[in-house]
Design an enzyme around this catalytic site. Structure first.
Site, PDB file in Angstrom:
ATOM      1  CB  ILE A 152      -1.038   0.052   1.152  1.00  0.00           C
ATOM      2  CG1 ILE A 152      -0.347   0.024   2.506  1.00  0.00           C
ATOM      3  CG2 ILE A 152      -2.064  -1.051   1.013  1.00  0.00           C
ATOM      4  CD1 ILE A 152      -1.263   0.526   3.586  1.00  0.00           C
ATOM      5  CB  ALA A 209       9.957   0.300   5.805  1.00  0.00           C
ATOM      6  CG  ASP A 227      11.315  11.420   9.039  1.00  0.00           C
ATOM      7  OD1 ASP A 227      11.436  12.568   8.566  1.00  0.00           O
ATOM      8  OD2 ASP A 227      11.076  10.429   8.342  1.00  0.00           O
TER       9      ASP A 227
END
Lengths: 213, 343
Positions: free
Chosen positions: A6, A12, A123
């Site tokens: 998705i 990742a 982040d």
């Protein structure tokens, strides 16, 4: 097994999975062919176990994060709850000015909660925040998170969010950032907030070719 | 490639651009039809194992300028009177060298009574790469002596998505080479020597990998790599390892920016763009995200006059110019502070 990809993230891939009847996300840190194997393996392992642990700590700090069901070191993946919602990156642009301010205020509060418990996200971009059901905001992607109470690290963390607002939501970056700071001060209290925002300015000015402002 | 012909005139406009931000003095001549017709550069060479001394670099620029200027005009088969306007690198960079270039540019503008156009050096790197590699809306990875910056254009400015928190990748490589006493008789730059040595490396030595969000930091890596030299590790292995780590850091930060911006093109530019291993890594992340990879041709990767001349054309066509009295240099001019009316 049917595993639709998705989202292809930077480090990742996210797969939507059925995990014993639960709708889950498998966040799998893939091998990066551009990195040599030994460097790559150690980075992926370290980040996977670290991320799972710190996501849990964040939840204890009162910041919604997806619930972790399993950590699978063999494939360097984390299997976690699927959050139904919209990324703040998109959600922010759809809102009226008042709602945008409220949302940013809430984002600031969540960052404050993390910092108060000694967690640095590492982040903080609007791609890493999801607006779920009932206006609940989830913070995701703790891959670069760390434990620290250093002023410098808090400053860098908040600056990352400020930069994300400036680069992606430039039309209303200033009002958004001001609201973030306001929310942040609710958790961190005024004195500490002043120190952190002062440090944010300092770091900005320290950057290459910064002009004193 | 798009054409940049000025519609108001039949003949294209000609710009002479002067580059002098650091150790390179260059004169480029570009035409508004999108052609680079001259690009002549000379680089100051510091004594062995030393960095650039700003004053000596400026002295070099001063001495070499007439020769470079003459050569550029000769290469373009034109004369100075046929130049329509003068562009110069106004910053960022070293004060003394910037002043040298600016003084020459001002003198020419006054003497010829032609407009003067200030150019931001980094935008020069981006625009010359964009022109010669043929991109339209790329995520740019700029790796020059003064910049390690991940940027993309949005709403009138180049927006910075990631950059170095301390020294640049170029600085890091050059400083390491000097500290490790790597020298070269044929090359002014030492990074290419590191690249050559790295190809002979066999064993990976563990070095600190520092990525903070979209930003990178190289100062700790520099210290650690120098320590490995002192410990007596094989220089080839250190070069190999430091390239692997420093480039992978930049590739990771770039990949994050690419995933965030969802750009369809990735453009690698600046002096360090010539490194094949770095190209390989950035190409890989571009392809992973179904973006096309572009790299600046080697001729235009280092600091050069052409980057200033071409950007001068783009800027001037949108009315950017400066009066001589106000043509100050800006040694600390940040990329994201420059308004871009031409994109």
């Amino acid at each position: 097994m049917f595993m639709p990809l998705i989202r292809k993230g930077a480090e990742a891939d996210l797969f939507l999975e059925d995990w014993y009847g639960l709708k889950t996300i498998r966040k799998m840190r893939k091998q990066k062919a551009y990195r040599i194997t030994s460097l790559d393996t150690s980075i992926r392992r370290e980040r996977t176990s670290h991320e799972a642990q710190i996501m849990h700590e964040a939840k204890l700090a009162g910041v919604p994060t997806p619930t972790i069901y399993m950590v699978d070191m063999a494939t360097t993946s984390i299997i976690m709850e699927y959050i139904e919602g919209t990324r703040i990156k998109e959600a922010l642009n759809e809102l009226s000015s008042i709602k945008r301010e409220n949302l940013c205020n809430l984002l600031g509060q969540l960052v404050g909660k993390l910092h108060l418990k000694g967690i640095i996200h590492g982040d903080l971009t609007t791609s890493n925040m999801i607006e779920g059901m009932n206006d609940k905001i989830f913070i995701i992607d703790f891959g670069l998170a760390e434990y620290s109470e250093e002023l410098e690290k808090r400053g860098v963390d908040l600056l990352l969010l400020k930069r994300a607002l400036q680069s992606t939501h430039y039309a209303y970056a200033k009002e958004c950032y001001d609201a973030v700071v306001k929310g942040y001060s609710k958790e961190m209290k005024n004195e500490a907030t002043k120190e952190v925002t002062q440090r944010v300015k300092e770091i900005e000015n320290r950057g290459r070719y910064a002009v004193e402002r | 490639m798009q054409s940049h012909v000025n519609s108001e005139k039949d003949t294209p406009l000609i710009c002479l651009g002067i580059e002098s931000t650091a150790h390179t003095f260059g004169v480029g001549i570009a035409s508004s039809s999108g052609k680079i017709i001259a690009n002549v550069n000379s680089t100051y060479r510091p004594p062995p194992e030393k960095g650039i001394h700003p004053r000596e670099a400026a002295q070099h620029h001063c001495e070499i300028a007439p020769k470079i200027l003459k050569q550029a005009l000769q290469d373009a088969s034109t004369s100075i009177e046929k130049i329509d306007f003068i562009a110069f690198s106004a910053g960022p960079g070293l004060g003394p060298t910037l002043r040298t270039g600016a003084t020459i540019a001002r003198a020419l503008a006054v003497w010829l009574d032609k407009p003067l156009v200030p150019v931001h050096h980094a935008i020069g790197h981006i625009e010359i790469a964009s022109l010669t590699a043929g991109t339209s809306d790329p995520l740019v990875i700029l790796v020059s002596g003064g910049h390690t910056t991940i940027t993309a254009y949005g709403n009138g400015r180049w927006r910075i998505f990631g950059e170095t928190e301390d020294i640049t990748l170029g600085n890091f490589l050059e400083k390491f080479a000097r500290e490790a006493k790597i020298s070269s008789s044929e090359s002014i730059f030492l990074a290419p020597i590191i690249e050559r040595l790295a190809k002979l490396g066999k064993e990976y030595i563990d070095l600190p990998y520092v990525v903070k969000g979209n930003d990178v930091s190289y100062s700790g890596l520099l210290t650690a790599a120098i320590r490995k030299v002192k410990e007596g590790k094989r220089i080839e292995d250190i070069c190999y390892s430091l390239q692997e780590v420093s480039f992978a850091m930049l590739a990771e930060a770039s990949e994050r920016a690419l995933a965030h911006t969802e750009k369809r093109e990735v453009l690698l530019t600046g002096g360090a763009a010539a490194n094949e291993r770095l190209q390989e890594m950035i190409r890989y992340i571009a392809e992973e995200h179904e973006a096309r990879f572009f790299v600046v041709p080697k001729t235009y990767s280092g600091d050069c006059g052409a980057q200033i001349a071409w950007t001068g054309i783009l800027a001037y066509l949108k009315g950017v110019k400066v009066e001589v009295e106000k043509s100050i240099i800006r040694p600390r001019w940040r990329l994201d502070q420059v308004r871009i009316p031409w994109r």
